[in-house]
Design a protein around this motif. Structure first.
Motif, PDB file in Angstrom:
ATOM      1  N   GLU A 330      13.406  10.217   5.265  1.00 25.06           N
ATOM      2  CA  GLU A 330      14.138   9.363   4.327  1.00 25.06           C
ATOM      3  C   GLU A 330      13.809   7.911   4.655  1.00 25.06           C
ATOM      4  O   GLU A 330      13.877   7.507   5.823  1.00 25.06           O
ATOM      5  N   TYR A 331      13.439   7.161   3.619  1.00 20.81           N
ATOM      6  CA  TYR A 331      12.917   5.817   3.858  1.00 20.81           C
ATOM      7  C   TYR A 331      13.590   4.786   2.950  1.00 20.81           C
ATOM      8  O   TYR A 331      14.084   5.132   1.876  1.00 20.81           O
ATOM      9  N   PRO A 332      13.546   3.508   3.343  1.00 20.15           N
ATOM     10  CA  PRO A 332      14.048   2.462   2.436  1.00 20.15           C
ATOM     11  C   PRO A 332      13.157   2.370   1.193  1.00 20.15           C
ATOM     12  O   PRO A 332      11.936   2.603   1.292  1.00 20.15           O
ATOM     13  N   ALA A 333      13.768   2.029   0.037  1.00 23.19           N
ATOM     14  CA  ALA A 333      13.051   2.010  -1.242  1.00 23.19           C
ATOM     15  C   ALA A 333      11.764   1.182  -1.180  1.00 23.19           C
ATOM     16  O   ALA A 333      10.734   1.578  -1.733  1.00 23.19           O
ATOM     17  N   GLU A 334      11.813   0.049  -0.485  1.00 22.26           N
ATOM     18  CA  GLU A 334      10.651  -0.851  -0.514  1.00 22.26           C
ATOM     19  C   GLU A 334       9.432  -0.255   0.190  1.00 22.26           C
ATOM     20  O   GLU A 334       8.306  -0.686  -0.040  1.00 22.26           O
ATOM     21  N   GLU A 335       9.665   0.749   1.030  1.00 18.30           N
ATOM     22  CA  GLU A 335       8.508   1.356   1.730  1.00 18.30           C
ATOM     23  C   GLU A 335       7.848   2.469   0.913  1.00 18.30           C
ATOM     24  O   GLU A 335       6.759   2.936   1.251  1.00 18.30           O
ATOM     25  N   ILE A 336       8.545   2.896  -0.166  1.00 19.43           N
ATOM     26  CA  ILE A 336       8.084   4.075  -0.907  1.00 19.43           C
ATOM     27  C   ILE A 336       6.673   3.936  -1.510  1.00 19.43           C
ATOM     28  O   ILE A 336       5.839   4.833  -1.324  1.00 19.43           O
ATOM     29  N   PRO A 337       6.348   2.825  -2.203  1.00 18.93           N
ATOM     30  CA  PRO A 337       4.996   2.748  -2.766  1.00 18.93           C
ATOM     31  C   PRO A 337       3.902   2.929  -1.716  1.00 18.93           C
ATOM     32  O   PRO A 337       2.948   3.686  -1.920  1.00 18.93           O
ATOM     33  N   THR A 338       4.051   2.286  -0.547  1.00 25.45           N
ATOM     34  CA  THR A 338       3.040   2.416   0.507  1.00 25.45           C
ATOM     35  C   THR A 338       2.976   3.843   1.038  1.00 25.45           C
ATOM     36  O   THR A 338       1.892   4.399   1.241  1.00 25.45           O
ATOM     37  N   ILE A 339       4.150   4.446   1.231  1.00 21.02           N
ATOM     38  CA  ILE A 339       4.172   5.825   1.743  1.00 21.02           C
ATOM     39  C   ILE A 339       3.482   6.771   0.756  1.00 21.02           C
ATOM     40  O   ILE A 339       2.658   7.604   1.150  1.00 21.02           O
ATOM     41  N   LEU A 340       3.786   6.601  -0.545  1.00 19.45           N
ATOM     42  CA  LEU A 340       3.167   7.476  -1.549  1.00 19.45           C
ATOM     43  C   LEU A 340       1.662   7.252  -1.603  1.00 19.45           C
ATOM     44  O   LEU A 340       0.880   8.197  -1.706  1.00 19.45           O
ATOM     45  N   GLU A 341       1.257   5.999  -1.519  1.00 12.98           N
ATOM     46  CA  GLU A 341      -0.177   5.694  -1.569  1.00 12.98           C
ATOM     47  C   GLU A 341      -0.900   6.399  -0.421  1.00 12.98           C
ATOM     48  O   GLU A 341      -1.941   7.028  -0.620  1.00 12.98           O
ATOM     49  N   GLU A 342      -0.328   6.327   0.762  1.00 14.72           N
ATOM     50  CA  GLU A 342      -0.932   6.985   1.929  1.00 14.72           C
ATOM     51  C   GLU A 342      -1.003   8.498   1.723  1.00 14.72           C
ATOM     52  O   GLU A 342      -2.020   9.129   1.994  1.00 14.72           O
ATOM     53  N   LEU A 343       0.112   9.058   1.232  1.00 13.17           N
ATOM     54  CA  LEU A 343       0.153  10.509   1.012  1.00 13.17           C
ATOM     55  C   LEU A 343      -0.893  10.949  -0.005  1.00 13.17           C
ATOM     56  O   LEU A 343      -1.568  11.964   0.177  1.00 13.17           O
ATOM     57  N   LEU A 344      -1.020  10.162  -1.084  1.00 14.47           N
ATOM     58  CA  LEU A 344      -1.973  10.545  -2.128  1.00 14.47           C
ATOM     59  C   LEU A 344      -3.407  10.444  -1.622  1.00 14.47           C
ATOM     60  O   LEU A 344      -4.245  11.286  -1.937  1.00 14.47           O
ATOM     61  N   LYS A 345      -3.683   9.446  -0.800  1.00 15.66           N
ATOM     62  CA  LYS A 345      -5.024   9.326  -0.199  1.00 15.66           C
ATOM     63  C   LYS A 345      -5.325  10.563   0.635  1.00 15.66           C
ATOM     64  O   LYS A 345      -6.414  11.124   0.587  1.00 15.66           O
TER      65      LYS A 345
END
Lengths: 353, 353
Positions: A330-345
């Motif tokens: 579970e992460y703060p909202a502002e970290e979500i785009p970076t986390i998703l980008e990493e996961l998708l890569k």
């Protein structure tokens, strides 16, 4: 429904093939550069067949140019003049759309059928609510659906008389009900031909999208339709995008990733719309059918997010990220785009290995 | 299908009434001003019922404030706590949406039913793909549609045990197929209750609009649905607009004028998109079901234009204008917006006399 299959250059249409998504050039043949540009955009959008209006003989060279440079098969749309049909076939169009009933003399029809047979050209015939005349409507006792059915049948008889069968049928109207009924009558009797389906002049923007979706989804559920066109006033690429979403909704084709997102309500802990705006582009190159869920709260969120290939859901502690049903944290909202980008890569690189 | 009718303040839901179009507040009750603003916008858009999430007891006063100032009936959306349900009923909400299965003790349910009966409160119950648990899915042998059916039935039994019947049923899923199958099972057995229909978490933009249109049109064609919600991530007014277009496509409600416009092709003599942009706003106040057709050329144009209440079609000589099937003349494109404006003024004044 077993339907005969037809081949237009590289694409097949019929029961052996996926339901095709087509459109029509909205720029005139006078401007070949614009035609080729629009064809390129249509192809990028996923279009598989493009119709092109061919209204005058002096455009023959332009049609030949466009047909030879186009990477999409072209279907020339012709009215009233058999010479146009022959010229379109000679120009290399793998298909023509005519109304044999308005092609003049018997000799005209014969020459079209000969040329089509020789060149393995597919002929789409059909009737449109806007082209039904009063004699046809009278014969159908005022029932537009029946008039459409009879008009198509009349056209079909003209071609089959010459034992020509590489035919696609269509019956279209601005009325969903008339379109469904006429297609049901046709498919009951002529299910051995592939069907082109659409709701004509569906209108601008939202209205056209909703009307086409409603009409086409019912036809597809009845098993009717081998190639479809969504008629929208505006950019033809939007027609293609809408067509594929209709096929996805019908469970027939899954083109591109699918986003499942909640409408949000007063309970939301994650700002779904803002997150979507930030990450939607990251998913563009994910494989067909890849499911991404964005859910606002813990009521339905965790289950939807864990059912998707990748999902996030707002919770009291932050935003939970799920991959293949497992929570990653579970992460703060502002970290979500970076986390998703990493996961998708990572997903992308796993898939290419 | 005969369905029982329920009354939520001034609006009736059931077979005696038109299919209702509803939405849900996307702003939290913490901010009563934003709630009332959104309700006002929803009402202007044609919304007939608004759901509102009521997640915590400390929002009770806010709910009462919003309920008393709202011109739309409110349905409080409640989970897990029977006190919230009682508080919502006391706050003047004519309806609540609960899952009786997650309301804790038998005593909790009894107190809700008592309060609802006393206040003539309608209770919507239902299941959502995202809230089905593993026990329910197991009982349904992994069939999500059946699990939804069983979950709704389970909830229904809890209420009918107390001879309470002012109930709206719903079964929703992100899968169109599961939604249709579960609703078909429910309506076969429980057609005496009104049905709320929707496809949940349909997604953003085009995807959500197409998915909702496809799913809801099939349900409506089966005769299922007394009130609907289109779930879209974004402005709730778009949900209402889409809902009404779906009902128009289904032939069930005709809200506002209808625009029939051709997608245009290389034959176009009238620039449909540009004309529409210039005149669309003029039609906003035309009566429900008023048909305006904008057609690009003479192939299908004159017939469509003359079938509409008002229509224009490009021809070799200019743009032909039709009113009630009669041609009024052919004019240069640049004169069309003024001509239409004058005609609409005249139609409007004829209607008010």
């Amino acid at each position: 429904m077993v339907s005969r299959n037809v081949k237009l250059a590289k694409i097949g249409i019929g029961s052996n093939y996926p339901v095709r998504v087509e459109s029509m050039l909205k720029v005139p043949l006078d401007d070949t550069i614009s035609c080729l540009e629009q064809l390129e955009n249509l192809e990028k959008a996923g279009c598989e067949l493009a119709r092109v209006a061919f209204p005058r003989m002096e455009l023959e060279r332009n049609l030949a140019t466009v047909a030879s440079f186009s990477r999409l098969p072209l279907m020339a749309d012709i009215h009233f003049d058999p010479r146009l049909a022959i010229a379109a076939i000679d120009s290399g169009c793998p298909a023509i759309r005519i109304n044999p009933g308005n092609m003049g003399s018997k000799k005209g029809i014969e020459s079209i059928v000969d040329a089509a047979r020789q060149n393995k050209t597919v002929i789409r015939i059909g009737a449109n609510g806007g082209s039904i005349n009063s004699r046809q409507l009278e014969e159908a006792e005022g029932d537009m659906a029946k008039a459409l059915f009879l008009a198509v049948e009349e056209q079909l008889f003209i071609l089959t008389r010459y034992d020509f069968h590489d035919i696609i049928l269509s019956a279209k109207s601005t009325s969903i009900n008339d379109t469904i009924r006429s297609n049901a009558m046709l498919s009951k009797k002529y299910s051995d031909y592939p069907f082109h389906i659409g709701i004509t002049e569906a209108g601008p923007g939202l209205l056209g999208i909703v009307k086409s979706s409603c009409g086409l989804s019912i036809l597809l559920k009845e098993g009717i339709g081998d190639t479809l066109r969504v008629s929208l006033s505006g950019d033809p690429c939007k027609e293609i995008e809408t067509g594929y979403e209709i096929l996805r909704a019908a469970g027939l084709r899954d083109r591109g990733p699918e986003i499942i997102s909640c409408p949000t309500c007063g309970r939301k802990r994650a700002d779904v719309v803002s997150i979507l705006g930030k990450v939607e582009h990251l998913f563009r190159y994910m494989p067909d059918g890849f499911k991404f869920a964005v859910m606002g709260c813990e009521v339905n969120g965790p289950r939807e997010a864990s059912s998707a290939d990748l999902g996030i859901a707002g919770t009291p502690k932050g935003i939970a990220v799920f991959r293949n049903g497992k929570i990653l944290g579970e992460y703060p909202a502002e970290e979500i785009p970076t986390i998703l980008e990493e996961l998708l890569k990572q997903i992308d690189s796993d898939q290419s290995h």
